[in-house]
Design a protein around this motif. Structure first.
Motif, mmCIF file in Angstrom:
data_model
loop_
_atom_site.group_PDB
_atom_site.id
_atom_site.type_symbol
_atom_site.label_atom_id
_atom_site.label_comp_id
_atom_site.label_asym_id
_atom_site.label_seq_id
_atom_site.Cartn_x
_atom_site.Cartn_y
_atom_site.Cartn_z
ATOM 1 N N ARG A 50 0.821 -1.213 0.000
ATOM 2 C CA ARG A 50 0.000 0.000 0.000
ATOM 3 C C ARG A 50 0.855 1.262 0.000
ATOM 4 O O ARG A 50 0.648 2.165 -0.795
ATOM 5 C CB ARG A 50 -0.935 0.009 1.212
ATOM 6 C CG ARG A 50 -1.818 1.262 1.209
ATOM 7 C CD ARG A 50 -2.724 1.336 2.412
ATOM 8 N NE ARG A 50 -3.731 0.283 2.422
ATOM 9 C CZ ARG A 50 -4.656 0.178 3.380
ATOM 10 N NH1 ARG A 50 -4.692 1.058 4.362
ATOM 11 N NH2 ARG A 50 -5.533 -0.806 3.350
ATOM 12 N N ALA A 81 1.374 4.299 -2.789
ATOM 13 C CA ALA A 81 1.099 5.708 -2.491
ATOM 14 C C ALA A 81 2.338 6.552 -2.775
ATOM 15 O O ALA A 81 2.248 7.630 -3.376
ATOM 16 C CB ALA A 81 0.681 5.846 -1.028
ATOM 17 N N TYR A 83 -7.580 -1.600 -4.174
ATOM 18 C CA TYR A 83 -8.487 -1.320 -3.053
ATOM 19 C C TYR A 83 -9.815 -2.035 -3.218
ATOM 20 O O TYR A 83 -10.484 -2.376 -2.252
ATOM 21 C CB TYR A 83 -8.712 0.200 -2.932
ATOM 22 C CG TYR A 83 -7.597 0.901 -2.187
ATOM 23 C CD1 TYR A 83 -7.250 0.500 -0.900
ATOM 24 C CD2 TYR A 83 -6.910 1.956 -2.754
ATOM 25 C CE1 TYR A 83 -6.237 1.131 -0.213
ATOM 26 C CE2 TYR A 83 -5.889 2.601 -2.067
ATOM 27 C CZ TYR A 83 -5.556 2.177 -0.793
ATOM 28 O OH TYR A 83 -4.553 2.805 -0.100
ATOM 29 N N VAL A 103 -16.876 6.493 5.567
ATOM 30 C CA VAL A 103 -15.901 5.559 5.008
ATOM 31 C C VAL A 103 -14.517 6.217 4.999
ATOM 32 O O VAL A 103 -14.388 7.421 4.717
ATOM 33 C CB VAL A 103 -16.351 5.113 3.590
ATOM 34 C CG1 VAL A 103 -16.550 6.274 2.647
ATOM 35 C CG2 VAL A 103 -15.379 4.114 2.971
ATOM 36 N N GLY A 104 -13.499 5.433 5.319
ATOM 37 C CA GLY A 104 -12.128 5.932 5.226
ATOM 38 C C GLY A 104 -11.695 5.844 3.770
ATOM 39 O O GLY A 104 -12.004 4.863 3.097
ATOM 40 N N LEU A 105 -11.015 6.872 3.280
ATOM 41 C CA LEU A 105 -10.618 6.854 1.870
ATOM 42 C C LEU A 105 -9.123 7.041 1.732
ATOM 43 O O LEU A 105 -8.506 7.720 2.544
ATOM 44 C CB LEU A 105 -11.310 7.979 1.098
ATOM 45 C CG LEU A 105 -12.807 7.887 0.847
ATOM 46 C CD1 LEU A 105 -13.224 9.013 -0.080
ATOM 47 C CD2 LEU A 105 -13.194 6.543 0.256
ATOM 48 N N ASP A 106 -8.564 6.465 0.674
ATOM 49 C CA ASP A 106 -7.196 6.795 0.285
ATOM 50 C C ASP A 106 -7.283 8.072 -0.532
ATOM 51 O O ASP A 106 -7.780 8.078 -1.661
ATOM 52 C CB ASP A 106 -6.599 5.668 -0.560
ATOM 53 C CG ASP A 106 -5.209 6.027 -1.054
ATOM 54 O OD1 ASP A 106 -5.046 7.134 -1.592
ATOM 55 O OD2 ASP A 106 -4.289 5.220 -0.901
ATOM 56 N N TRP A 107 -6.789 9.149 0.050
ATOM 57 C CA TRP A 107 -6.950 10.456 -0.606
ATOM 58 C C TRP A 107 -5.946 10.686 -1.723
ATOM 59 O O TRP A 107 -6.005 11.710 -2.402
ATOM 60 C CB TRP A 107 -6.887 11.579 0.431
ATOM 61 C CG TRP A 107 -8.070 11.531 1.332
ATOM 62 C CD1 TRP A 107 -8.137 10.958 2.564
ATOM 63 C CD2 TRP A 107 -9.390 12.013 1.046
ATOM 64 N NE1 TRP A 107 -9.407 11.056 3.072
ATOM 65 C CE2 TRP A 107 -10.195 11.714 2.157
ATOM 66 C CE3 TRP A 107 -9.963 12.674 -0.041
ATOM 67 C CZ2 TRP A 107 -11.546 12.041 2.225
ATOM 68 C CZ3 TRP A 107 -11.304 13.006 0.024
ATOM 69 C CH2 TRP A 107 -12.082 12.696 1.142
ATOM 70 N N ILE A 108 -5.038 9.742 -1.907
ATOM 71 C CA ILE A 108 -4.102 9.905 -3.029
ATOM 72 C C ILE A 108 -4.767 9.414 -4.310
ATOM 73 O O ILE A 108 -4.757 10.092 -5.327
ATOM 74 C CB ILE A 108 -2.794 9.137 -2.759
ATOM 75 C CG1 ILE A 108 -2.109 9.744 -1.540
ATOM 76 C CG2 ILE A 108 -1.865 9.192 -3.985
ATOM 77 C CD1 ILE A 108 -0.930 8.961 -1.039
#
Ligand code: HEM
Lengths: 511, 164
Positions: A82, A86, A131, A243-248
């Motif tokens: 992960r 990123a 994801y 919801v948690g997000l991957d902001w990249i």
């Protein structure tokens, strides 16, 4: 905007050079770092795939088992997978912005620039696919919005959203497709990455070892401290709320949600098209000089220019009229007019017994003959003592600012255009007491390899070498870049003082 | 070899890169739907009735056909579009005509819509006409429903509307 970005990058460059040294400066190897992170992601991905269960019911549970059951290896692998993705996303973005800010995207470089754009899409698609496989509520959010995004396209006959209506509509078949895509898209990305650097001689696709080791170490610490985790398992019968997000990588999804799919397509496709056209948009940049020209009379087919060209623009062919000899040929589509080839040509020596200096290869805008005339003219005009000849480049420290009655300066496209014999000539003919070579920051030449080749010519590792008879203490090589102009001014003054004292420090100790 | 200050600088810079990076790969959280809402999805995949009747071929028409294409009657292929209406508590949430797919309009009609609704009791009505020759609705559903917060309810068509 570009000027501001450039200033920002210059500051970052300096900061990182201080801590990492120029050789390890990550800012100078953002492309290489992106390659490195790709390999980390690929290797850890293979490990995860061994334990991952390719089914709707098994995906989440098997990942939980990998994360918690074998936290010391599987968990670390997952976190590396992960965090390296990123890091790749960030390095790639910085790499793109930097090439833009430093004006390294047009002309011959159009190919690298344009071939970089699909890499953006492919990296995002790879990460989003990853994801999705976790099949937690973030994956449910992705499934929901991806379907909404694609269903907007008129080519979609059967809505994709039909696959994710509720738990009973889900099928393992769609999941197998996702797994297939999560392997296929990264492989396409890799292929794209190799195409991207195809036109670049000796492209730097491996970062400095120390930097690679450091980044792995840092990732290990972060992986143990903040392991990558799944969120609650997906349940299509319950709507996703918080919801948690991957902001990249998931930024575009908030757009799909707030703007709608059509606008998001328009923005992303529009932005990609604008980026693609960027190399051909009019800019305030000077027109590039015409491409290098070969003079068959003076080309002996040694191939040194071929070895030094940073863009693979030189090849060899049968000599036009000398039987059994070779001759250089310039591909005008690849030549960037840096003049490094002229600095590599053994015919570019001012010691040659010819009426007018000619050479085997040169750029018309800055012929070796002109360099010699200019050097002699400027040095003859100096009046003071401890005269210094400063050769600089148009992209590095601004050498014009150093001009005085004892300092002559010449700026050219790339300092590696100066043949080592010129330095020998200036000192031997006592036209000056010292020679200063300056240019872009160490490891960050505007033409990629100029300062590297120059260093190697001076240390006799590369042809044509600077002859051993040349007193090294009378030469200074300073790669300080544009932002180091002030420092260069001070160093020239110091150099003059040392020359006056008659005991200048050897060049190695200074640099 | 880098000095102590340099190593310290590197550690600080690595931390400045990786700590925010690790954080933004999962946080801050995003409120996609409010907690007190529910979702109604309507997904219809259904082939409308064929428009027109089969007509028997005359002898001359039959003779004109190639040997491998001979058949006693000529049948149209085009299917009726679906005219679909969704009313919630008496108000139209959705009203559209969904054409049959395919170049000859002889495939199924497909549609999908998603609505975010406040949880609680609602009156749901679905009307559909899948036969261009018929007046009014050929299918309908009229039902009182109770949507729980975050519940996903799906309306589909399987020879009649079904709610799940
Ligand atoms: C997966 C992502 C990417 C990777 C791994 C990558 C890697 C590289 C590498 C290794 C180089 C050669 C550097 C050198 O040796 O001088 C390079 C050059 C370049 N890249 Fe990328 N790159 C990526 C994405 C992009 C993107 C998105 C763009 C811009 C749209 C871009 C634009 C360029 C340009 C213009 C050059 C040429 C620089 C020069 O000739 O001086 N790259 N890239």
């Amino acid at each position: 905007m570009k000027t501001l970005l450039k200033k920002g990058f210059n500051q970052l460059d300096n900061l990182f050079s201080l801590a990492f040294t120029p050789q390890w400066n990550p800012m100078y190897q953002l492309g290489a770092l992106s390659f490195f992170y790709f390999w980390v992601v690929a290797a850890t991905g293979v490990y995860l795939f061994i334990f991952f269960e390719t089914s709707i019911s098994g995906a989440h549970t098997s990942l939980e088992q990998i994360t918690h059951g074998q936290w010391y290896i599987g968990g670390v692998m997952r976190s590396f997978h992960r965090y390296a993705s990123a890091a790749m996303g960030i390095c790639m973005t910085l790499h793109m912005l930097r090439e833009f800010a430093l004006d390294r995207y047009s002309g011959v470089r159009w190919f690298s620039w344009v071939s970089g754009i699909p890499l953006l899409w492919l990296l995002f698609a790879s990460a989003i696919g990853g994801y999705w496989l976790v099949w937690d509520i973030q994956a449910q959010y992705i499934a929901q919005l991806t379907a909404q995004w694609f269903d907007w396209l008129p080519i979609m006959v059967d809505p994709m959203a039909g696959n994710f209506l509720n738990e009973s509509a889900l099928s393992d078949r769609f999941f197998s497709l996702l797994v297939f895509l999560h392997i296929g898209i990264p492989l396409t990305l890799l292929l794209g990455m190799f195409i991207h650097i195809k036109r670049i001689t000796g492209a730097r696709n491996n970062p400095a070892r120390g930097l690679a080791a450091g980044t792995l170490g840092a990732m290990l610490v972060v992986s143990l401290w903040q392991p990558a985790l799944s969120q609650a398992p997906a349940n299509l019968d319950v709507a996703v709320t918080e919801v948690g997000l991957d902001w990249i990588f998931l930024n575009p999804y908030t757009l799909i949600d707030s703007w709608g799919p059509g606008q998001t397509w328009a923005l992303l496709v529009g932005l990609s098209t604008a980026l693609t056209l960027l190399p051909w948009l009019p800019s305030r940049r000077e027109k590039p000089t015409p491409v290098a020209v070969v003079d068959p009379d003076n080309c002996n087919g040694c191939g040194w220019c071929l070895a030094d060209c940073p863009y693979d623009a030189v090849t060899m062919k049968e000599h036009d009229y000398k039987k059994g000899h070779q001759q250089s040929v310039v591909n005008p589509d690849l030549c960037i007019s840096c003049g490094i080839c002229a600095g590599a040509c053994p015919s570019s020596s001012p010691f040659r017994h010819v009426d007018e200096l000619t050479t085997g290869i040169s750029i018309p805008g800055f012929h070796i003959k002109d360099l010699l005339t200019l050097t002699e003219k400027k040095l003859h005009a100096l009046k003071g003592s401890n005269r210094i000849m400063v050769y600089g480049c148009d992209h590095g420290s601004v050498v014009d600012k150093l001009t005085s009655d004892s300092v002559a300066t010449i700026s050219m496209p790339c300092t590696a255009l100066v043949p080592p014999a010129f330095i020998d000539y200036v000192l031997r003919k006592e036209l000056a007491e010292g020679v200063m070579i300056s240019g872009c920051c160490e490891g960050d030449c505007y033409y990629r390899l100029g300062n590297t080749w120059m260093d190697q010519r001076f240390s006799n590792e590369r042809m044509p070498p600077l002859r051993t008879r040349v007193p090294r203490e009378k030469i200074r090589v300073r790669w300080l870049g544009e932002q180091g102009t002030g420092q260069l001014v001070r160093e020239v003054a110091e150099f003059q003082t040392e020359l006056a004292a008659g005991a200048p420090l050897p060049i190695e100790e200074v640099s | 070899m880098p000095g102590v200050a340099q190593i310290f600088g590197q550690i600080v810079l690595y931390a400045l890169f990786f700590v925010p990076l690790a954080y933004i790969t999962h946080s801050p959280t995003h409120q996609y739907l409010p907690d007190d809402m529910a979702v109604l999805k309507i997904a219809i995949r259904h082939a409308g009735k064929i428009i027109g009747e089969c007509t028997p071929l005359t002898g001359a028409e039959y003779d004109k056909l190639a040997a491998n294409m001979k058949r006693p009657e000529l049948c149209p292929r085009e299917r009726s579009p679906l005219k679909l209406t969704l009313l919630l508590d008496g108000e139209a949430l959705y009203r559209d005509t969904i054409p049959a797919s395919g170049l000859h309009r002889d495939g199924v009609s497909s549609m999908y819509q998603r609505f975010v609704l406040p949880a609680g009791p609602h009156h749901l009505q679905l009307f559909m006409n899948d036969d261009a020759s018929a007046e009014g609705n050929t299918w309908e559903l009229d039902q009182n429903i109770e949507l729980l917060p975050t519940q996903v309810m799906v309306a589909q068509f399987r020879e009649g509307f079904v709610l799940q």
